[in-house]
Design an enzyme around this catalytic site. Structure first.
Site, PDB file in Angstrom:
ATOM      1  N   HIS A  70      -1.221  -1.424  -4.283  1.00 53.79           N
ATOM      2  CA  HIS A  70      -2.322  -1.142  -3.605  1.00 53.79           C
ATOM      3  C   HIS A  70      -2.503   0.510  -3.408  1.00 53.79           C
ATOM      4  O   HIS A  70      -1.835   0.868  -2.639  1.00 53.79           O
ATOM      5  CB  HIS A  70      -2.651  -1.821  -2.244  1.00 53.79           C
ATOM      6  N   ASP A 107      -4.838   3.468  -2.166  1.00 58.23           N
ATOM      7  CA  ASP A 107      -5.834   3.830  -0.994  1.00 58.23           C
ATOM      8  C   ASP A 107      -6.456   5.162  -1.275  1.00 58.23           C
ATOM      9  O   ASP A 107      -5.742   6.455  -1.064  1.00 58.23           O
ATOM     10  CB  ASP A 107      -5.358   3.711   0.161  1.00 58.23           C
ATOM     11  N   GLY A 143       1.213  -1.984   4.338  1.00 54.21           N
ATOM     12  CA  GLY A 143       1.814  -0.622   4.145  1.00 54.21           C
ATOM     13  C   GLY A 143       2.828  -0.389   5.098  1.00 54.21           C
ATOM     14  O   GLY A 143       4.182  -0.479   4.757  1.00 54.21           O
ATOM     15  N   MET A 165      -9.017   8.292  -0.435  1.00 53.05           N
ATOM     16  CA  MET A 165      -9.756   8.610   0.536  1.00 53.05           C
ATOM     17  C   MET A 165     -10.518  10.101   0.426  1.00 53.05           C
ATOM     18  O   MET A 165      -9.610  10.721   0.008  1.00 53.05           O
ATOM     19  CB  MET A 165      -9.223   8.525   1.883  1.00 53.05           C
ATOM     20  N   MET A 170     -12.177   4.449  -0.875  1.00 57.52           N
ATOM     21  CA  MET A 170     -12.968   4.668   0.376  1.00 57.52           C
ATOM     22  C   MET A 170     -13.565   6.150   0.268  1.00 57.52           C
ATOM     23  O   MET A 170     -13.305   7.210   0.789  1.00 57.52           O
ATOM     24  CB  MET A 170     -11.911   4.601   1.421  1.00 57.52           C
ATOM     25  N   GLY A 218      -2.995  -3.714   9.214  1.00 62.31           N
ATOM     26  CA  GLY A 218      -2.410  -4.203  10.138  1.00 62.31           C
ATOM     27  C   GLY A 218      -1.714  -5.739   9.848  1.00 62.31           C
ATOM     28  O   GLY A 218      -1.300  -6.195  10.826  1.00 62.31           O
ATOM     29  N   GLY A 271      -9.245   4.079   6.908  1.00 64.58           N
ATOM     30  CA  GLY A 271      -8.837   5.565   7.106  1.00 64.58           C
ATOM     31  C   GLY A 271      -7.334   6.139   7.318  1.00 64.58           C
ATOM     32  O   GLY A 271      -6.844   6.868   6.784  1.00 64.58           O
ATOM     33  N   PHE A 272      -6.860   4.890   8.100  1.00 62.06           N
ATOM     34  CA  PHE A 272      -5.503   5.294   8.185  1.00 62.06           C
ATOM     35  C   PHE A 272      -4.450   4.086   8.137  1.00 62.06           C
ATOM     36  O   PHE A 272      -4.964   3.028   8.662  1.00 62.06           O
ATOM     37  CB  PHE A 272      -5.029   5.795   9.598  1.00 62.06           C
ATOM     38  N   GLY A 273      -3.243   4.135   7.745  1.00 59.43           N
ATOM     39  CA  GLY A 273      -2.281   3.206   7.848  1.00 59.43           C
ATOM     40  C   GLY A 273      -2.046   3.163   9.584  1.00 59.43           C
ATOM     41  O   GLY A 273      -2.222   3.827  10.331  1.00 59.43           O
ATOM     42  N   GLY A 274      -0.843   1.935   9.815  1.00 60.79           N
ATOM     43  CA  GLY A 274      -0.437   1.660  10.945  1.00 60.79           C
ATOM     44  C   GLY A 274      -1.444   1.474  12.168  1.00 60.79           C
ATOM     45  O   GLY A 274      -1.002   1.744  13.206  1.00 60.79           O
ATOM     46  N   MET A 289     -11.528  -5.811   5.329  1.00 54.02           N
ATOM     47  CA  MET A 289     -10.879  -4.830   6.150  1.00 54.02           C
ATOM     48  C   MET A 289     -10.278  -5.513   7.705  1.00 54.02           C
ATOM     49  O   MET A 289     -11.349  -5.963   8.113  1.00 54.02           O
ATOM     50  CB  MET A 289     -11.381  -3.504   6.226  1.00 54.02           C
ATOM     51  N   ASP A 348      -6.548  -6.327   4.285  1.00 56.25           N
ATOM     52  CA  ASP A 348      -5.992  -4.973   4.268  1.00 56.25           C
ATOM     53  C   ASP A 348      -6.180  -4.459   5.762  1.00 56.25           C
ATOM     54  O   ASP A 348      -7.131  -4.270   6.480  1.00 56.25           O
ATOM     55  CB  ASP A 348      -6.910  -3.954   3.333  1.00 56.25           C
ATOM     56  N   SER A 380       0.833  -1.183   0.078  1.00 54.88           N
ATOM     57  CA  SER A 380      -0.068  -0.240  -0.017  1.00 54.88           C
ATOM     58  C   SER A 380       0.975   1.131   0.024  1.00 54.88           C
ATOM     59  O   SER A 380       1.558   1.415   1.009  1.00 54.88           O
ATOM     60  CB  SER A 380      -0.755   0.176   1.172  1.00 54.88           C
ATOM     61  N   HIS A 401      -8.534   0.982  -4.151  1.00 52.26           N
ATOM     62  CA  HIS A 401      -9.268   0.863  -3.031  1.00 52.26           C
ATOM     63  C   HIS A 401     -10.106   2.023  -2.870  1.00 52.26           C
ATOM     64  O   HIS A 401      -9.378   2.941  -2.169  1.00 52.26           O
ATOM     65  CB  HIS A 401      -8.359   0.337  -1.841  1.00 52.26           C
TER      66      HIS A 401
HETATM   67  C1  DX5 Z   1      -6.561   1.645   5.595  1.00 47.96           C
HETATM   68  C2  DX5 Z   1      -6.067   1.306   4.045  1.00 47.96           C
HETATM   69  C3  DX5 Z   1      -4.974   0.345   4.123  1.00 47.96           C
HETATM   70  C4  DX5 Z   1      -3.661   1.010   4.760  1.00 47.96           C
HETATM   71  C5  DX5 Z   1      -2.903  -0.278   5.341  1.00 47.96           C
HETATM   72  O1  DX5 Z   1      -7.777   2.430   5.393  1.00 47.96           O
HETATM   73  O2  DX5 Z   1      -7.147   0.693   3.191  1.00 47.96           O
HETATM   74  O3  DX5 Z   1      -4.608  -0.001   2.782  1.00 47.96           O
HETATM   75  O4  DX5 Z   1      -3.032   1.439   3.891  1.00 47.96           O
HETATM   76  O5  DX5 Z   1      -1.816   0.202   6.054  1.00 47.96           O
HETATM   77  P1  DX5 Z   1      -1.115  -0.837   7.166  1.00 47.96           P
HETATM   78  O6  DX5 Z   1      -0.322  -1.940   6.359  1.00 47.96           O
HETATM   79  O7  DX5 Z   1      -0.122   0.290   7.570  1.00 47.96           O
HETATM   80  O8  DX5 Z   1      -2.130  -1.296   8.385  1.00 47.96           O
HETATM   81 ZN    ZN Z   2      -6.642  -0.290   1.338  1.00 46.09          ZN
END
Ligand code: DX5
Ligand code: ZN
Length: 219
Positions: free
Chosen positions: A35, A37, A199, A39, A70, A179, A144-147, A139, A177, A10, A68
């Site tokens: 991937h 994302d 990601g 948003m 969102m 964590g 909404g957020f990575g990490g 999901m 997708d 991602s 993806h």
């Molecule tokens: C979250 C995204 C994911 C995100 C995953 O809303 O859809 O694709 O980038 O990031 P990690 O791997 O850091 O959870």
């Molecule tokens: Zn995603």
């Protein structure tokens, strides 16, 4: 025989100031797809980028773009993402008034269609369209957020879905997708996913991108 797993890095966790270079590095990384994302600050509480940016960066990549979405309402933007160079277009059922029509539109544009389920969205909601789509994106965090931290409770959904797909001999792939690291990736694989999105683990991990991808594939 263990099935080979696909890795979809991602780019949300990459350095946005040099996306072209990131995509060139991904070309050589062994990843099967990218991937992307998208948003909108409305469907999810974060904003990333849209079709013009995807169109600009598309030429740096040799890999399929797994986009993806969102965003809501999503239907009126599908063509823009197809034209920008998306190969797989994934939508959330909550983001469209008519999921079937949105899937048909994606397919009519010659793209693969995906449907994504939030942790709280029931698996059954996807069953009526399962034979029409190419991808189910499970999901494992609230989008909404990575990490964010992986939610292990979604693994039961993956297991049920795997069984249904295999029993009915459907061609739809299961992607997970949120964590995904070397431990949760292993759990997801054991539950039956085909594609791991990741990601933070890949872009901010201890090793370089290529090594992290290899490590995730073999976890
Ligand atoms: C979250 C995204 C994911 C995100 C995953 O809303 O859809 O694709 O980038 O990031 P990690 O791997 O850091 O959870
Ligand atoms: Zn995603």
């Amino acid at each position: 025989m263990t099935k080979s797993i696909k890795i979809a890095p991602s780019i949300l966790s990459s350095d946005f100031s040099k996306l072209g270079e990131v995509l060139e590095e991904l070309n050589q990384s062994g990843a099967e797809m990218v991937h992307v994302d998208v948003m909108d600050g409305h469907f999810v509480p974060n904003i990333t980028f849209g079709p013009p940016v995807i169109k600009k960066i598309r030429k740096y990549s040799d890999l399929p773009f797994d986009v993806h979405l969102m965003i809501a309402p999503v239907h009126k933007y599908i063509k823009d993402f197809a034209d920008a160079g998306a190969d797989i277009i994934t939508v959330h059922p909550e983001a469209t008034d008519n999921l079937l029509q949105t899937i048909e539109l994606i397919k009519s544009l010659g793209k693969k269609a995906g449907v994504s389920l939030n942790p709280n969205t029931s698996l059954e909601s996807i069953f009526p369209v399962l034979h029409l789509i190419d991808l189910t994106l499970i999901m494992s965090v609230n989008p909404g957020f990575g990490g964010q931290k992986f939610m292990p409770e979604v693994l039961s959904k993956v297991k049920i879905l795997r069984q249904k797909i295999d029993e009915e001999n459907l061609k739809v792939e299961i992607e997970i997708d949120g964590g995904i690291d070397f431990d949760t990736g292993k759990l997801a694989k054991e539950a039956g996913v085909d594609i791991l999105v990741s990601g933070t683990t890949l872009f901010a991990g201890n090793d370089d991108l290529k090594k992290n991808i290899k490590k995730l594939r073999n976890c």
